[in-house]
Scaffold this motif. Structure first.
Motif, PDB file in Angstrom:
ATOM      1  N   GLN A 212       0.843  -1.179   0.000  1.00  0.00           N
ATOM      2  CA  GLN A 212       0.000   0.000   0.000  1.00  0.00           C
ATOM      3  C   GLN A 212       0.885   1.237   0.000  1.00  0.00           C
ATOM      4  N   LYS A 213       0.475   2.256  -0.755  1.00  0.00           N
ATOM      5  CA  LYS A 213       1.316   3.438  -0.915  1.00  0.00           C
ATOM      6  C   LYS A 213       1.680   4.066   0.423  1.00  0.00           C
ATOM      7  N   GLU A 214       0.707   4.183   1.315  1.00  0.00           N
ATOM      8  CA  GLU A 214       0.963   4.824   2.597  1.00  0.00           C
ATOM      9  C   GLU A 214       1.962   4.018   3.421  1.00  0.00           C
ATOM     10  N   LYS A 215       1.828   2.674   3.399  1.00  0.00           N
ATOM     11  CA  LYS A 215       2.762   1.827   4.145  1.00  0.00           C
ATOM     12  C   LYS A 215       4.168   1.920   3.546  1.00  0.00           C
ATOM     13  N   TYR A 217       5.399   4.454   1.911  1.00  0.00           N
ATOM     14  CA  TYR A 217       5.938   5.778   2.246  1.00  0.00           C
ATOM     15  C   TYR A 217       6.499   5.786   3.664  1.00  0.00           C
ATOM     16  N   ARG A 218       5.731   5.239   4.612  1.00  0.00           N
ATOM     17  CA  ARG A 218       6.178   5.218   6.002  1.00  0.00           C
ATOM     18  C   ARG A 218       7.433   4.363   6.164  1.00  0.00           C
ATOM     19  N   THR A 219       7.478   3.246   5.429  1.00  0.00           N
ATOM     20  CA  THR A 219       8.657   2.376   5.499  1.00  0.00           C
ATOM     21  C   THR A 219       9.885   3.098   4.972  1.00  0.00           C
ATOM     22  N   LYS A 220       9.743   3.787   3.847  1.00  0.00           N
ATOM     23  CA  LYS A 220      10.868   4.535   3.287  1.00  0.00           C
ATOM     24  C   LYS A 220      11.349   5.604   4.260  1.00  0.00           C
ATOM     25  N   GLN A 221      10.418   6.309   4.880  1.00  0.00           N
ATOM     26  CA  GLN A 221      10.783   7.360   5.820  1.00  0.00           C
ATOM     27  C   GLN A 221      11.493   6.786   7.036  1.00  0.00           C
TER      28      GLN A 221
END
Length: 232
Positions: A212-215, A217-221
């Motif tokens: 999922q895009k949000e997951k 994004y959070r993982t990358k951050q």
């Protein structure tokens, strides 16, 4: 803010163009010349993997038929199906690394370069499918041995995959030093290992996490923050 967004869109378009160059066969623009018959067999392998075909079930006749050449022609250039498949994938990896290097050299910051690398890992899903196929069957010993041989250092067709990967890490370290993201006192080797460990964490998330895009994004951050803590 608008200028930065436009730049990111341009970078994304350029990366997409690079991917199309590979798929459409415009390899000469990226890494010199390659025999057209060999390239046609490489394209055939890429296409079949993209379609989900199992590399262990591929036959030389399948590859040459898709490539539009006679089966005997394959043996003028390769000893076996395993050699065709591993060299095709190695060549594809090398071309994609070359595109990645060009992208990160245009960046103005370590953060931007890392984001491009995360995007590159996420977009190259066909390699994850290949890795799954490669390790799935214990019976594919000849393919595993061929893989080890072809992915070790070689002067053929662009050289060593692992050397290209190390070169990307070195480029990232140099960018990080230039903008102050990597502190003095940490060696290039250790800095590269820290960066690589976070990329491996992202790869594991892509392989086993929820796409999922949000997951993502959070993982990358999270991984980038870990990277900066260890390097700065």
């Amino acid at each position: 803010m608008e200028r930065e967004q436009n730049k990111k869109e341009r970078d994304k378009k350029e990366q997409s163009k690079g991917e199309r160059n590979i798929k459409e066969g415009n390899i000469k623009e990226i890494s010199g010349n390659l025999n057209e018959k060999v390239l046609s067999m490489y394209r055939a392998v890429w296409e079949m993997i993209d379609e989900g075909q199992d590399i262990h079930d591929m036959k030389v006749a399948d590859i040459t038929s898709r490539a539009g050449i006679g089966k005997g022609t394959a043996y003028e250039y390769f000893r076996s199906k395993e050699e065709i498949v591993t060299k095709a994938m190695r060549y594809d990896f090398l071309m994609k690394f070359e595109i990645l290097e060009k992208q990160i050299r245009k960046t103005g910051s370590f953060a931007e370069a890392i984001e491009i690398c995360f995007g590159w890992l996420a977009e190259n899903g066909e390699h994850r499918r290949f890795a799954q196929q490669f390790t799935k069957k214990a019976g594919g010993i000849s393919l595993q041995e061929s893989w080890k041989s072809e992915y070790s250092c070689s002067d053929e067709e662009g050289g060593c995959v692992f050397d290209r990967a190390r070169q990307v890490l070195l480029e990232l370290v140099q960018i990080g030093r230039k903008d102050g993201s990597i502190r003095e006192g940490i060696s290039d080797y250790n800095a590269g290992l820290q960066i690589l460990s976070q990329f491996l964490g992202f790869f594991v998330h892509l392989e086993f996490g929820v796409p999922q895009k949000e997951k993502i994004y959070r993982t990358k951050q999270f991984l980038y923050d870990n990277m900066i803590k260890s390097l700065s």
